[in-house]
Each structure stands twice: as C-alpha cells, then as structure tokens.
Scaffold this motif. Structure first.
Motif, short mmCIF file in Angstrom:
data_model
loop_
_atom_site.label_atom_id
_atom_site.label_comp_id
_atom_site.label_asym_id
_atom_site.label_seq_id
_atom_site.Cartn_x
_atom_site.Cartn_y
_atom_site.Cartn_z
N GLN A 42 -0.77 12.59 -5.74
CA GLN A 42 -0.24 11.30 -6.18
C GLN A 42 0.75 10.75 -5.17
O GLN A 42 0.76 9.55 -4.87
N CYS A 43 1.59 11.62 -4.62
CA CYS A 43 2.53 11.20 -3.57
C CYS A 43 1.78 10.69 -2.35
O CYS A 43 2.15 9.67 -1.76
N THR A 44 0.72 11.40 -1.97
CA THR A 44 -0.10 10.96 -0.83
C THR A 44 -0.70 9.58 -1.09
O THR A 44 -0.71 8.71 -0.21
N ASN A 45 -1.20 9.38 -2.31
CA ASN A 45 -1.78 8.09 -2.66
C ASN A 45 -0.72 6.98 -2.61
O ASN A 45 -1.02 5.85 -2.19
N ASN A 46 0.50 7.28 -3.05
CA ASN A 46 1.59 6.30 -2.97
C ASN A 46 1.81 5.87 -1.53
O ASN A 46 1.93 4.67 -1.23
N LEU A 47 1.87 6.84 -0.63
CA LEU A 47 2.13 6.53 0.78
C LEU A 47 0.95 5.77 1.40
O LEU A 47 1.14 4.89 2.25
N LYS A 48 -0.26 6.11 1.00
CA LYS A 48 -1.42 5.37 1.51
C LYS A 48 -1.38 3.92 1.06
O LYS A 48 -1.71 3.00 1.82
N THR A 131 14.19 -2.89 -11.50
CA THR A 131 12.85 -2.54 -11.98
C THR A 131 12.41 -1.18 -11.43
O THR A 131 12.59 -0.87 -10.25
N LYS A 132 11.84 -0.38 -12.30
CA LYS A 132 11.33 0.93 -11.91
C LYS A 132 9.87 0.79 -11.48
O LYS A 132 9.03 0.38 -12.27
N LEU A 133 9.58 1.09 -10.22
CA LEU A 133 8.24 0.95 -9.66
C LEU A 133 7.68 2.32 -9.35
O LEU A 133 8.16 3.03 -8.46
N GLU A 134 6.65 2.72 -10.09
CA GLU A 134 6.09 4.06 -9.97
C GLU A 134 5.50 4.31 -8.58
O GLU A 134 5.49 5.46 -8.10
N ALA A 135 5.04 3.27 -7.91
CA ALA A 135 4.44 3.44 -6.58
C ALA A 135 5.46 3.89 -5.55
O ALA A 135 5.08 4.39 -4.48
N TYR A 136 6.74 3.74 -5.84
CA TYR A 136 7.80 4.16 -4.93
C TYR A 136 8.48 5.45 -5.38
O TYR A 136 9.55 5.80 -4.88
N LEU A 137 7.85 6.19 -6.31
CA LEU A 137 8.45 7.41 -6.84
C LEU A 137 7.50 8.59 -6.65
O LEU A 137 6.32 8.50 -7.00
N CYS A 138 8.03 9.67 -6.10
CA CYS A 138 7.23 10.88 -5.92
C CYS A 138 7.34 11.74 -7.18
O CYS A 138 8.46 12.08 -7.60
N PRO A 139 6.23 12.12 -7.80
CA PRO A 139 6.30 12.91 -9.04
C PRO A 139 6.87 14.30 -8.85
O PRO A 139 7.27 14.94 -9.82
N SER A 140 6.93 14.80 -7.61
CA SER A 140 7.49 16.13 -7.37
C SER A 140 9.02 16.13 -7.28
O SER A 140 9.63 17.19 -7.28
N SER A 141 9.60 14.96 -7.17
CA SER A 141 11.06 14.89 -7.06
C SER A 141 11.70 15.27 -8.38
O SER A 141 11.41 14.68 -9.44
#
Length: 357
Positions: A42-48, A131-141
């Motif tokens: 998911q983090c990789t997809n965010n960065l892509k 605003t909380k934007l999920e695309a800018y958040l890493c789920p592992s953090s």
C-alpha cells in the motif's frame, strides 16, 4: 457394573494446550509478515500515485512542483504583507509540493476548497488544511495519522491571527538533495518586484539569492526544476521518501513561517529544525551538519542520527523511495553511504552504475 468415563485427563489437556500454543507461536510471525507485506504494498502504491501526479504536474506546468512557495525576505524588512515574523526568511503563501499536486491526486474537491492565492493560515483555508488524506499516509507508521498542531521553536502551538494552526499529516517528504533544507540560500540581493497579494500594490524587496546555489536536489523553496535540470538522470535521482511520524511531524500542506519540527527521539545530532523540514528532507553531506566528531553526516533511510530532516521508515530493514522516473524502490538500511548521497543530488555529475538494491 463397570462405569466407563469419557474425557481427557489433565495431562492430556495440558499437552493439547501446549501443542496449540506452539502452533500459534509459529503462525503469528507468518501472519505479521503477511500484514506487513500488504502495508508495504500500500505504501508503494501511494508513492507510485505521487510519482504519477508529479509527472502530470510537470506535463502541465513544464516544471516539477516547488518544494514550497514563499516570498523570501532578507531579514524581515520587506513589506508587512510579505513576512509574518521579523525573524524568519519564509513568508506567504507557504504551500508545499504535496498541496500543489492535489489536482493530480484525484483530490479535486479539496483543491477547489483551498484558496492557494492566500496564505495557508488564512481563515478561508483553515477548515480544509486539516484534512486527512490517506494517499499521504503509510499504513506501517506507528506514529500519529491524524492532523497535528504546528509548533514554534519552543514547542508551543504556533499562533496566527490569534489561533493555532492545525494541518493534515503526511508520511512522505521531498528531497532537497545533499544540502540542508534550511538556512541561507545564497547571498542577499535586491529582488524583483513582488505584487501585494492583498492590495495589488507593488514593491521591491530584499531577497535571498537563488536557492539553487545550495540546493542540489529537485525540491527547494520556489524551485522550478524541469526534466532538463536533472542531468544525473531521473532514474538515478531521489525525489520522495518516507518519514514516519514516529520520528517527527510532517504535513502535506506546506510551510508556516516561524514553525519548527521537533524530533521524538534524542540523539547528539538532532534537535528542532526550521519550517522547511515540515515538507522536505536531505541526505547529506551538508556543510552545516556535522557529527559529534566533527565529520559531515550522510544519513540514508533510518540512519541512527534520527534527524527530523532525514528519511525514516518503519518497514523492516529499510523503506520505500520514489525516483524521478516514477519508479519506487525499497532502499535498505545497509545501503552504501556514498551511493545514497549520489542518488540525492540531481546535477552533481555522478555516474551511478547500479542503485545497489
């Protein structure tokens, strides 16, 4: 008559419980690894997605987004509309790279709500900058994912127009290159004529020299870097990396003058740093950053300096980084320091035969 009794003896029951416990202990690491693999993907997809948005921004504007946008006053002697604090180099409007690419991140709703001609802290923008934007958040953090209050150098809430500023969080920051993200960006000079964004009046102010004199990465204050400027090649140049909120707070919104980023760990090489580190990081070596022995520091991802201006991830063994060509790689903690520094700069002329990972 013989009475037959059915059931387990105490010993048999304890053996079964022990066996179940062993099986669970063997299964848990596999479950955790599977969950981490999903979080890392998911983090990789965010960065892509971020990389694609940066490229679409460049296709539209012919340059990559600025690290952040700010009027630059020499020592606070510019007009009142340009600088909020008398002791800061940064001023309005302050929007950062992640806010600038929102139209290309399928975030049209919030983009239309923000008035980017006004400062971040303007009353019209305050209902939306948290605003909380999920695309800018890493789920592992494991750190915070919710918005946070911007703080000053002493750690107190930074106030603008009588109230504190709450901004949305980000776990991704842009690369300033090898050199530090803050401090003097060249010699002062009589700057161009700026237009007052409030009254329309024009004035000439003292500004820093071109920030590119010290910034050797693709993102810095008021940067206008295009593909042509990345002479080391976009494939070899680091653009965006992770920075977990377990180490310090970052935001997708931008830079507020007078703000400071505060570390959650204490090491001899770290401490609070100026507002630019809300949106950017650097890898080193930097002329103004030395270790306790007096040597320059190069800090790739998860380096033990634990500086607020470095890459930091909670993925085991390293973290995800985005390169200028839009590719995402997992940078290990064991990466060669010189290679890490070479990838941070965009125009130093290094020839990178292999990323080494």
């Amino acid at each position: 008559m013989n009475n037959s009794r059915r059931g387990f003896t105490l010993v048999e029951l304890l053996v079964v419980i022990a066996i179940i416990g062993v099986l669970i202990s063997l299964l848990l690491p596999a479950v955790q690894q599977a969950r981490e693999a999903a979080r890392r993907m998911q983090c990789t997809n965010n960065l892509k997605q971020i990389g694609l948005a940066i490229h679409n921004y460049a296709s539209t504007h012919q340059v990559f987004p600025s690290g952040y946008v700010s009027y630059k006053t020499r020592d606070g002697n510019g007009p009142a509309w340009a600088s909020i604090d008398s002791d800061t180099w940064d001023a309005a409007p302050g929007w950062g790279w992640a806010a600038l690419i929102l139209p290309f991140m399928e975030q049209r709703t919030i983009t239309d709500s923000l008035n980017m001609r006004q400062p971040i802290w303007d009353s019209a923008n305050r209902p939306f900058i948290n605003t909380k934007l999920e695309a800018y958040l890493c789920p592992s953090s494991s750190g915070e994912h919710d918005p946070f209050t911007v703080r000053d150098s002493s750690g107190n809430a930074l106030s603008r127009f009588g109230s504190s500023i709450v901004v949305g969080r980000s776990h991704y920051i842009a690369s300033h290159g090898q050199e530090s993200c803050w401090g003097d960006c060249g010699s002062s000079a009589s700057g161009p004529v700026f237009t007052n964004i409030y009254t329309g009046a024009t004035t000439t102010v003292q500004i820093h020299g071109d920030a590119s004199k010290v910034a050797d990465g693709p993102f810095y204050r008021n940067s206008k870097v295009g593909f042509r400027d990345v002479t080391d090649g976009t494939t070899n140049t680091l653009f965006i990396s992770e920075h977990s909120s377990k180490l310090s707070d970052k935001t997708w919104v931008g830079v507020i003058p007078g703000a400071f980023t505060h570390p959650r760990y204490s090491t001899p090489e770290n401490g609070p740093d100026a507002a630019a580190t809300l949106v950017m990081m650097h890898v080193g070596p930097s002329g103004g950053e030395l270790d306790i022995t007096g040597d320059p520091i190069i800090h790739p991802i998860n380096f033990p300096t634990l500086h607020v201006g470095q890459m930091y991830s909670e993925h085991p063994g390293g973290g995800n980084v985005l390169f200028g060509d839009g590719s995402v790689s997992f940078q290990p903690e064991t990466i060669d320091l010189i290679l890490a520094a070479e990838m941070a700069s965009m125009n130093e002329g290094e020839v990178i035969k292999s990323r080494g990972f």
